[in-house]
Design a protein around this motif. Structure first.
Motif, PDB file in Angstrom:
ATOM      1  N   ILE A 187       0.863  -1.183   0.000  1.00 46.73           N
ATOM      2  CA  ILE A 187       0.000   0.000   0.000  1.00 46.73           C
ATOM      3  C   ILE A 187       0.899   1.233   0.000  1.00 46.73           C
ATOM      4  CG2 ILE A 187      -1.711   1.289   1.331  1.00 46.73           C
ATOM      5  CD1 ILE A 187      -2.678  -1.402   2.439  1.00 46.73           C
ATOM      6  N   PRO A 188       0.641   2.198  -0.867  1.00 46.62           N
ATOM      7  CA  PRO A 188       1.491   3.399  -0.900  1.00 46.62           C
ATOM      8  C   PRO A 188       1.344   4.226   0.375  1.00 46.62           C
ATOM      9  CG  PRO A 188      -0.398   3.676  -2.341  1.00 46.62           C
ATOM     10  CD  PRO A 188      -0.436   2.269  -1.839  1.00 46.62           C
ATOM     11  N   THR A 189       2.355   5.009   0.671  1.00 46.28           N
ATOM     12  CA  THR A 189       2.314   5.876   1.842  1.00 46.28           C
ATOM     13  C   THR A 189       1.398   7.066   1.566  1.00 46.28           C
ATOM     14  OG1 THR A 189       4.158   7.243   1.111  1.00 46.28           O
ATOM     15  CG2 THR A 189       4.702   5.287   2.431  1.00 46.28           C
ATOM     16  N   ARG A 190       1.050   7.764   2.633  1.00 47.81           N
ATOM     17  CA  ARG A 190       0.219   8.964   2.484  1.00 47.81           C
ATOM     18  C   ARG A 190       0.891   9.993   1.591  1.00 47.81           C
ATOM     19  NH1 ARG A 190      -0.991  10.975   8.045  1.00 47.81           N
ATOM     20  NH2 ARG A 190      -0.790   8.882   8.761  1.00 47.81           N
ATOM     21  N   ARG A 191       2.191  10.161   1.778  1.00 49.67           N
ATOM     22  CA  ARG A 191       2.932  11.143   0.970  1.00 49.67           C
ATOM     23  C   ARG A 191       2.891  10.782  -0.513  1.00 49.67           C
ATOM     24  NH1 ARG A 191       5.234  15.012   3.776  1.00 49.67           N
ATOM     25  NH2 ARG A 191       5.989  14.653   5.877  1.00 49.67           N
ATOM     26  N   GLU A 192       3.016   9.506  -0.823  1.00 48.81           N
ATOM     27  CA  GLU A 192       2.941   9.083  -2.226  1.00 48.81           C
ATOM     28  C   GLU A 192       1.559   9.358  -2.804  1.00 48.81           C
ATOM     29  OE1 GLU A 192       6.136   5.382  -2.123  1.00 48.81           O
ATOM     30  OE2 GLU A 192       4.023   4.997  -1.692  1.00 48.81           O
ATOM     31  N   ILE A 193       0.542   9.101  -2.018  1.00 48.77           N
ATOM     32  CA  ILE A 193      -0.827   9.367  -2.474  1.00 48.77           C
ATOM     33  C   ILE A 193      -1.012  10.865  -2.677  1.00 48.77           C
ATOM     34  CG2 ILE A 193      -3.271   9.196  -1.892  1.00 48.77           C
ATOM     35  CD1 ILE A 193      -2.538   6.702  -0.186  1.00 48.77           C
ATOM     36  N   MET A 194      -0.511  11.671  -1.731  1.00 44.12           N
ATOM     37  CA  MET A 194      -0.617  13.126  -1.848  1.00 44.12           C
ATOM     38  C   MET A 194       0.087  13.622  -3.108  1.00 44.12           C
ATOM     39  SD  MET A 194       0.114  14.142   2.135  1.00 44.12           S
ATOM     40  CE  MET A 194       0.861  15.677   1.684  1.00 44.12           C
ATOM     41  N   ARG A 195       1.282  13.113  -3.360  1.00 48.02           N
ATOM     42  CA  ARG A 195       2.067  13.546  -4.518  1.00 48.02           C
ATOM     43  C   ARG A 195       1.342  13.182  -5.820  1.00 48.02           C
ATOM     44  NH1 ARG A 195       6.503  10.342  -4.235  1.00 48.02           N
ATOM     45  NH2 ARG A 195       6.887  11.208  -2.196  1.00 48.02           N
ATOM     46  N   GLU A 196       0.812  11.985  -5.876  1.00 44.79           N
ATOM     47  CA  GLU A 196       0.168  11.507  -7.103  1.00 44.79           C
ATOM     48  C   GLU A 196      -1.170  12.204  -7.378  1.00 44.79           C
ATOM     49  OE1 GLU A 196      -0.353   9.521 -10.585  1.00 44.79           O
ATOM     50  OE2 GLU A 196       1.453   9.491  -9.337  1.00 44.79           O
ATOM     51  N   THR A 197      -1.963  12.405  -6.332  1.00 48.30           N
ATOM     52  CA  THR A 197      -3.304  12.959  -6.533  1.00 48.30           C
ATOM     53  C   THR A 197      -3.354  14.473  -6.402  1.00 48.30           C
ATOM     54  OG1 THR A 197      -3.839  12.646  -4.192  1.00 48.30           O
ATOM     55  CG2 THR A 197      -4.438  10.863  -5.705  1.00 48.30           C
ATOM     56  N   GLY A 198      -2.351  15.080  -5.746  1.00 51.48           N
ATOM     57  CA  GLY A 198      -2.351  16.517  -5.553  1.00 51.48           C
ATOM     58  C   GLY A 198      -3.297  16.973  -4.446  1.00 51.48           C
ATOM     59  N   LEU A 199      -3.660  16.061  -3.557  1.00 52.96           N
ATOM     60  CA  LEU A 199      -4.571  16.378  -2.466  1.00 52.96           C
ATOM     61  C   LEU A 199      -3.789  16.705  -1.195  1.00 52.96           C
ATOM     62  CD1 LEU A 199      -7.073  13.443  -3.049  1.00 52.96           C
ATOM     63  CD2 LEU A 199      -7.394  15.828  -3.697  1.00 52.96           C
ATOM     64  N   SER A 200      -4.454  17.365  -0.268  1.00 53.68           N
ATOM     65  CA  SER A 200      -3.816  17.696   1.009  1.00 53.68           C
ATOM     66  C   SER A 200      -3.730  16.456   1.893  1.00 53.68           C
ATOM     67  CB  SER A 200      -4.610  18.782   1.733  1.00 53.68           C
ATOM     68  OG  SER A 200      -5.830  18.243   2.214  1.00 53.68           O
ATOM     69  N   GLU A 201      -2.900  16.546   2.917  1.00 52.48           N
ATOM     70  CA  GLU A 201      -2.733  15.419   3.831  1.00 52.48           C
ATOM     71  C   GLU A 201      -4.036  15.088   4.553  1.00 52.48           C
ATOM     72  OE1 GLU A 201       0.221  13.808   7.344  1.00 52.48           O
ATOM     73  OE2 GLU A 201       0.393  15.881   6.681  1.00 52.48           O
ATOM     74  N   ALA A 202      -4.757  16.110   4.971  1.00 45.99           N
ATOM     75  CA  ALA A 202      -6.017  15.885   5.683  1.00 45.99           C
ATOM     76  C   ALA A 202      -7.028  15.168   4.789  1.00 45.99           C
ATOM     77  CB  ALA A 202      -6.599  17.210   6.162  1.00 45.99           C
ATOM     78  N   THR A 203      -7.088  15.554   3.524  1.00 47.48           N
ATOM     79  CA  THR A 203      -8.029  14.921   2.601  1.00 47.48           C
ATOM     80  C   THR A 203      -7.650  13.468   2.371  1.00 47.48           C
ATOM     81  OG1 THR A 203      -8.434  17.041   1.523  1.00 47.48           O
ATOM     82  CG2 THR A 203      -9.038  15.066   0.299  1.00 47.48           C
ATOM     83  N   VAL A 204      -6.365  13.216   2.152  1.00 47.59           N
ATOM     84  CA  VAL A 204      -5.904  11.842   1.931  1.00 47.59           C
ATOM     85  C   VAL A 204      -6.184  11.000   3.170  1.00 47.59           C
ATOM     86  CG1 VAL A 204      -3.863  10.395   1.590  1.00 47.59           C
ATOM     87  CG2 VAL A 204      -4.184  12.456   0.204  1.00 47.59           C
ATOM     88  N   LYS A 205      -5.882  11.545   4.341  1.00 49.02           N
ATOM     89  CA  LYS A 205      -6.134  10.828   5.603  1.00 49.02           C
ATOM     90  C   LYS A 205      -7.606  10.440   5.730  1.00 49.02           C
ATOM     91  CE  LYS A 205      -3.713  11.935   9.843  1.00 49.02           C
ATOM     92  NZ  LYS A 205      -3.370  13.013  10.757  1.00 49.02           N
ATOM     93  N   ARG A 206      -8.476  11.409   5.449  1.00 46.48           N
ATOM     94  CA  ARG A 206      -9.913  11.175   5.574  1.00 46.48           C
ATOM     95  C   ARG A 206     -10.383  10.076   4.619  1.00 46.48           C
ATOM     96  NH1 ARG A 206     -11.376  16.080   4.937  1.00 46.48           N
ATOM     97  NH2 ARG A 206     -11.765  16.016   2.715  1.00 46.48           N
ATOM     98  N   HIS A 207      -9.908  10.108   3.387  1.00 45.39           N
ATOM     99  CA  HIS A 207     -10.345   9.110   2.408  1.00 45.39           C
ATOM    100  C   HIS A 207      -9.752   7.728   2.705  1.00 45.39           C
ATOM    101  CE1 HIS A 207     -12.738  11.742   0.017  1.00 45.39           C
ATOM    102  NE2 HIS A 207     -11.731  12.560  -0.225  1.00 45.39           N
TER     103      HIS A 207
END
Length: 93
Positions: A61-81
């Motif tokens: 599973i990718p890390t939060r930072r990788e998801i943030m970088r790929e999707t362009g979303l904020s950390e809070a948004t990624v965390k929530r999803h």
């Protein structure tokens, strides 16, 4: 709008809650809420798609930072999803 504008709007809501003004405002809010809800659902789908593709490719599973970088979303948004995907059982183990 200023202070008086806000007071006048509040007064219109109180004096005639079922009037023309209140109904127009409710319709506008309903439309906005519907649009925001759809935005949230599509954002969640983007996060889920990225996680699924990354897991299929790497087995991890990718890390939060990788998801943030790929999707362009904020950390809070990624965390929530990510949290909501875990709760719904849609995250790979």
């Amino acid at each position: 709008m200023g202070r008086r504008g806000g007071q006048k709007a509040a007064q219109r809501w109180e004096t005639d809650p079922e009037g023309d003004y209140a109904q127009r405002q409710r319709a506008t809010m309903k439309k906005t809420h519907r649009r925001k809800k759809m935005q949230g659902q599509t954002t969640r789908a983007r996060v889920q798609l990225f996680i699924g593709e990354a897991f299929a490719d790497t087995g991890k599973i990718p890390t939060r930072r990788e998801i943030m970088r790929e999707t362009g979303l904020s950390e809070a948004t990624v965390k929530r999803h990510v949290r909501s995907l875990r709760e719904d059982g849609l995250m790979p183990d």
